[in-house]
Design a protein around this motif. Structure first.
Motif, PDB file in Angstrom:
ATOM      1  N   UNK A  96       0.823  -1.210   0.000  1.00 49.20           N
ATOM      2  CA  UNK A  96       0.000   0.000   0.000  1.00 49.20           C
ATOM      3  C   UNK A  96       0.857   1.261   0.000  1.00 49.20           C
ATOM      4  N   UNK A  97       1.977   1.230   0.723  1.00 50.57           N
ATOM      5  CA  UNK A  97       2.869   2.389   0.767  1.00 50.57           C
ATOM      6  C   UNK A  97       3.517   2.641  -0.591  1.00 50.57           C
ATOM      7  N   UNK A  98       3.990   1.588  -1.247  1.00 48.95           N
ATOM      8  CA  UNK A  98       4.601   1.738  -2.563  1.00 48.95           C
ATOM      9  C   UNK A  98       3.579   2.255  -3.579  1.00 48.95           C
ATOM     10  N   UNK A  99       2.366   1.732  -3.492  1.00 51.04           N
ATOM     11  CA  UNK A  99       1.319   2.185  -4.416  1.00 51.04           C
ATOM     12  C   UNK A  99       0.975   3.648  -4.185  1.00 51.04           C
ATOM     13  N   UNK A 100       0.951   4.059  -2.916  1.00 48.52           N
ATOM     14  CA  UNK A 100       0.642   5.460  -2.605  1.00 48.52           C
ATOM     15  C   UNK A 100       1.697   6.411  -3.160  1.00 48.52           C
ATOM     16  N   UNK A 101       2.928   5.904  -3.359  1.00 47.08           N
ATOM     17  CA  UNK A 101       3.997   6.718  -3.925  1.00 47.08           C
ATOM     18  C   UNK A 101       4.041   6.639  -5.449  1.00 47.08           C
ATOM     19  N   UNK A 102       3.074   5.935  -6.040  1.00 52.75           N
ATOM     20  CA  UNK A 102       2.976   5.931  -7.492  1.00 52.75           C
ATOM     21  C   UNK A 102       3.448   4.681  -8.193  1.00 52.75           C
ATOM     22  N   UNK A 103       3.978   3.703  -7.449  1.00 48.42           N
ATOM     23  CA  UNK A 103       4.409   2.463  -8.073  1.00 48.42           C
ATOM     24  C   UNK A 103       3.206   1.595  -8.435  1.00 48.42           C
TER      25      UNK A 103
END
Length: 262
Positions: free
Chosen positions: A25-32
């Motif tokens: 979820x953290x990586x996705x929130x940064x655009x990954x």
């Protein structure tokens, strides 16, 4: 701080719940774009659906990484720029409870599964000249307890292979690092803590239980358990563009539990 992850693709193994879910979820929130992995199709799909519902990019990949077939099926989800080897198990068994086959079994899950994903996915990173491999380790790799010696040994192997891989990838644009959590408040840890609290008379509130556990049972300098999002933040930093000069490192997120100058 922009981590520069837009346009990057990440695979987080064991991300259908707990720590892995927080990392995905953290990586996705940064655009990954994130490949969410698990062995349960429903749970894995639900995490991917949740990321998409919040505007992120996510796919589900289901497979048992302790088998060649399962690992191959997950790797078939496609090339990635960021590999987070998080999947693993622990059972809390003592020396007297263990037979050699159990050492073999946990090594297959906690170590060889990650090696399989490295073999599948890192050649593409090397060819493209950019990549991040992050192992989720732990303080027990450096300061093992008497219990769960087989689990402790697998953590040590993860830390060791991180450094060896960093040396192998020198000059390629691909880095290899470890994030080493301490006691992190996932649901299994909460349940285990409540069991210990009942035996030791901690309580009555969760705040009392957590403080006692972080003082006497799993002591650290902060006086509480870590939260999954705190580990996820460390992983996200190492996955990003600002961590290009960090390789072969062990980033401890443990409240100061491991007291070492190295």
């Amino acid at each position: 701080m922009d981590m520069g992850l837009s346009g990057k693709r990440a695979l987080v193994t064991g991300s259908s719940s707990g720590l892995g879910r927080a990392i995905a979820e953290s990586l996705a929130a940064e655009g990954a774009s994130v490949v969410v992995h698990g062995r349960d199709e429903v749970r894995t799909g639900a995490v991917a659906d949740g990321i998409r519902a919040r505007g992120g990019d996510a796919w589900a990949a289901v497979g048992d990484l302790a088998t060649e077939g399962g690992a191959g099926a997950v790797a078939a989800a496609g090339e990635v720029d960021i590999l987070v080897n998080n999947a693993g198990v622990y059972d809390g068994l003592a020396w007297s409870d263990l037979a050699p086959r159990q050492w073999q079994s946990i090594y297959e899950v906690n170590v060889v599964s990650g090696v399989r994903m490295i073999e599948y996915l890192v050649p593409g990173m090397r060819q493209r000249g950019w990549g991040r491999i992050i192992q989720i380790g732990g303080g027990l790799a450096l300061q093992p307890a008497a219990d769960q010696p087989h689990y402790n040994a697998t953590l040590a192997a993860r830390h060791n292979l991180t450094v060896s891989l960093a040396r192998e990838l020198a000059g390629t644009g691909v880095t290899s690092n470890t994030v080493a959590p301490g006691a992190i408040l996932t649901e299994p840890v909460r349940e285990m803590t409540y069991r210990v609290a009942a035996q030791r008379g901690w309580g009555p509130t969760w705040e009392d239980v957590e403080k006692a556990a972080a003082t006497t049972w799993s002591p650290n300098d902060i006086g509480r358990f870590g939260r999954p999002e705190e580990v996820a933040a460390a992983v996200t930093f190492l996955a990003g563009v600002h961590a290009g000069y960090i390789s072969g490192a062990d980033l401890r997120v443990d409240g100061g539990a491991i007291r070492s100058v190295a």
